[in-house]
Design a protein around this motif. Structure first.
Motif, PDB file in Angstrom:
ATOM      1  N   UNK A 189       0.852  -1.182   0.000  1.00 29.19           N
ATOM      2  CA  UNK A 189       0.000   0.000   0.000  1.00 29.19           C
ATOM      3  C   UNK A 189       0.891   1.237   0.000  1.00 29.19           C
ATOM      4  N   UNK A 190       0.363   2.329  -0.496  1.00 26.94           N
ATOM      5  CA  UNK A 190       1.140   3.568  -0.504  1.00 26.94           C
ATOM      6  C   UNK A 190       1.279   4.104   0.920  1.00 26.94           C
ATOM      7  N   UNK A 191       2.173   5.054   1.078  1.00 22.44           N
ATOM      8  CA  UNK A 191       2.360   5.697   2.372  1.00 22.44           C
ATOM      9  C   UNK A 191       1.057   6.349   2.825  1.00 22.44           C
ATOM     10  N   UNK A 192       0.372   7.046   1.931  1.00 22.49           N
ATOM     11  CA  UNK A 192      -0.897   7.681   2.281  1.00 22.49           C
ATOM     12  C   UNK A 192      -1.953   6.651   2.688  1.00 22.49           C
ATOM     13  N   UNK A 193      -2.018   5.543   1.957  1.00 23.92           N
ATOM     14  CA  UNK A 193      -2.986   4.500   2.294  1.00 23.92           C
ATOM     15  C   UNK A 193      -2.700   3.909   3.669  1.00 23.92           C
ATOM     16  N   UNK A 194      -1.411   3.730   3.995  1.00 18.19           N
ATOM     17  CA  UNK A 194      -1.042   3.259   5.330  1.00 18.19           C
ATOM     18  C   UNK A 194      -1.520   4.232   6.394  1.00 18.19           C
ATOM     19  N   UNK A 195      -1.353   5.515   6.138  1.00 13.43           N
ATOM     20  CA  UNK A 195      -1.774   6.524   7.100  1.00 13.43           C
ATOM     21  C   UNK A 195      -3.279   6.497   7.319  1.00 13.43           C
ATOM     22  N   UNK A 196      -4.026   6.404   6.249  1.00 14.36           N
ATOM     23  CA  UNK A 196      -5.491   6.450   6.350  1.00 14.36           C
ATOM     24  C   UNK A 196      -6.043   5.246   7.113  1.00 14.36           C
ATOM     25  N   UNK A 197      -5.305   4.136   7.072  1.00 16.94           N
ATOM     26  CA  UNK A 197      -5.735   2.962   7.834  1.00 16.94           C
ATOM     27  C   UNK A 197      -5.726   3.212   9.339  1.00 16.94           C
ATOM     28  N   UNK A 232       5.337   4.529  10.888  1.00  9.07           N
ATOM     29  CA  UNK A 232       4.553   3.828  11.904  1.00  9.07           C
ATOM     30  C   UNK A 232       4.164   4.769  13.042  1.00  9.07           C
ATOM     31  N   UNK A 233       5.097   5.658  13.418  1.00 13.96           N
ATOM     32  CA  UNK A 233       4.784   6.607  14.479  1.00 13.96           C
ATOM     33  C   UNK A 233       3.739   7.609  14.007  1.00 13.96           C
ATOM     34  N   UNK A 234       3.876   8.086  12.771  1.00 18.93           N
ATOM     35  CA  UNK A 234       2.910   9.037  12.223  1.00 18.93           C
ATOM     36  C   UNK A 234       1.535   8.389  12.113  1.00 18.93           C
ATOM     37  N   UNK A 235       1.479   7.146  11.663  1.00 17.74           N
ATOM     38  CA  UNK A 235       0.208   6.442  11.533  1.00 17.74           C
ATOM     39  C   UNK A 235      -0.456   6.251  12.893  1.00 17.74           C
ATOM     40  N   UNK A 236       0.352   6.019  13.926  1.00 20.57           N
ATOM     41  CA  UNK A 236      -0.193   5.865  15.280  1.00 20.57           C
ATOM     42  C   UNK A 236      -0.923   7.130  15.725  1.00 20.57           C
TER      43      UNK A 236
END
Length: 302
Positions: free
Chosen positions: A121-129, A188-192
């Motif tokens: 998945x793209x970086x943006x898609x990871x974030x949106x999850x 991973x930290x940003x997604x958290x």
């Protein structure tokens, strides 16, 4: 945050604990409490915590030699594993029998030593999850774009703000698999942060990160505290522990053997024993050589 933030001894949060700084010390305002938490694997006791409290609004480091039970304790607290016995609570709510995804929804978010980004998945898609309560996750609502499109745009804007903050905005359309190990740690930290957590638990955030990105990670962890979050992290980099941690908890053989501020803990005989494997009949309290050896060991990890 500038690099000067961690170049000298910082001002530590005061008044975190009640009474003496001993294993199991009471905290004035604990956000996480664990009592009699035990986990065995066959004949091996991996975790045997009598009592531990994590202070709210502070950065707490969980340290100890390899095999001390730190990551297993993380897994138990966050619902990724189940203890044999014990009770534990987050912000006054019991976490017993609460699955990991519900723990996350309660505001307790963790990262892993080995990053868990979805490579294809793209970086943006990871974030949106990472965003909570997405209406488009409902099968029937997802069939009607008008219901979820506005929220999706808001989620994407929030993700973009975080990616910019973590200097990953230029990679928003790249596959996560194309990123370096350090960049995946940042992702991973940003997604958290997409879920607006109250407590962030980081499992060895510096593992596999090149020196160029270490300062960036340090600054982001300090920013978490500045934003009002509580941070609990596992780390072997003692340079990092000394410079950003307000409180340190030391584990050895599954138990908490010492607690206190970083500079006091580093000279605690129990910590020397844990790291150097000294014999229990050695008088570590008067053995200056062991203390100096621990200091050298810590300095070597910088």
């Amino acid at each position: 945050m500038s690099s000067e933030t961690t170049s000298s001894r910082p001002v530590k949060t005061t008044g975190l604990h009640v009474g003496d700084a001993v294993p199991g010390a009471k905290k004035h305002d604990p956000i996480l409490i664990a009592d009699s938490v035990k986990r065995t694997f066959g004949g091996l006791t991996a975790v045997d915590i009598e009592h531990v409290e994590i202070p709210r609004g502070a950065i707490t480091a969980l340290i100890g030699p390899n095999g001390a039970g730190k990551t297993t304790f993380f897994n138990l607290l966050t619902g990724f594993d189940k203890p044999d016995t014990g009770t534990w609570s987050f912000d006054g709510r019991s976490l017993a029998h609460v699955p990991a995804y519900r723990v996350a929804r309660m505001g307790l978010i963790r990262t892993f030593q080995l990053t868990k980004s979805l490579a294809l998945l793209s970086v943006m898609e990871n974030m949106k999850l990472g965003a909570k309560n997405q209406v488009g996750e409902n099968l029937f609502r997802s069939l009607i774009p008008a219901i979820w499109r506005k929220q999706d745009a808001e989620i994407e804007a929030k993700a973009m703000d975080l990616l910019t903050r973590f200097k990953l905005d230029a990679k928003k359309d790249d596959y996560a698999a194309s990123m370096s190990g350090g960049q995946r740690k940042l992702l991973e930290m940003a997604r958290a942060l997409m879920s607006d957590p109250t407590l962030v638990m980081l499992d060895e955030p510096m593992a596999g990160v090149n020196p160029a990105l270490k300062q960036s990670l340090l600054d982001h962890i300090l920013d978490l505290k500045a934003s009002g979050m509580t941070v609990l992290f596992v780390e072997h980099d003692m340079h990092m522990v000394r410079h950003i941690a307000d409180w340190v908890i030391v584990m050895a053989e599954g138990k908490v053997v010492a607690e206190g501020d970083p500079y006091t803990v580093m000279e605690d005989p129990a910590v020397v024993d844990a790291y150097l494997g000294a014999h229990h009949d050695t008088d570590l309290g008067t053995d200056a050589e062991h203390v100096e050896a621990l200091k050298e060991l810590i300095d070597d990890e910088q």
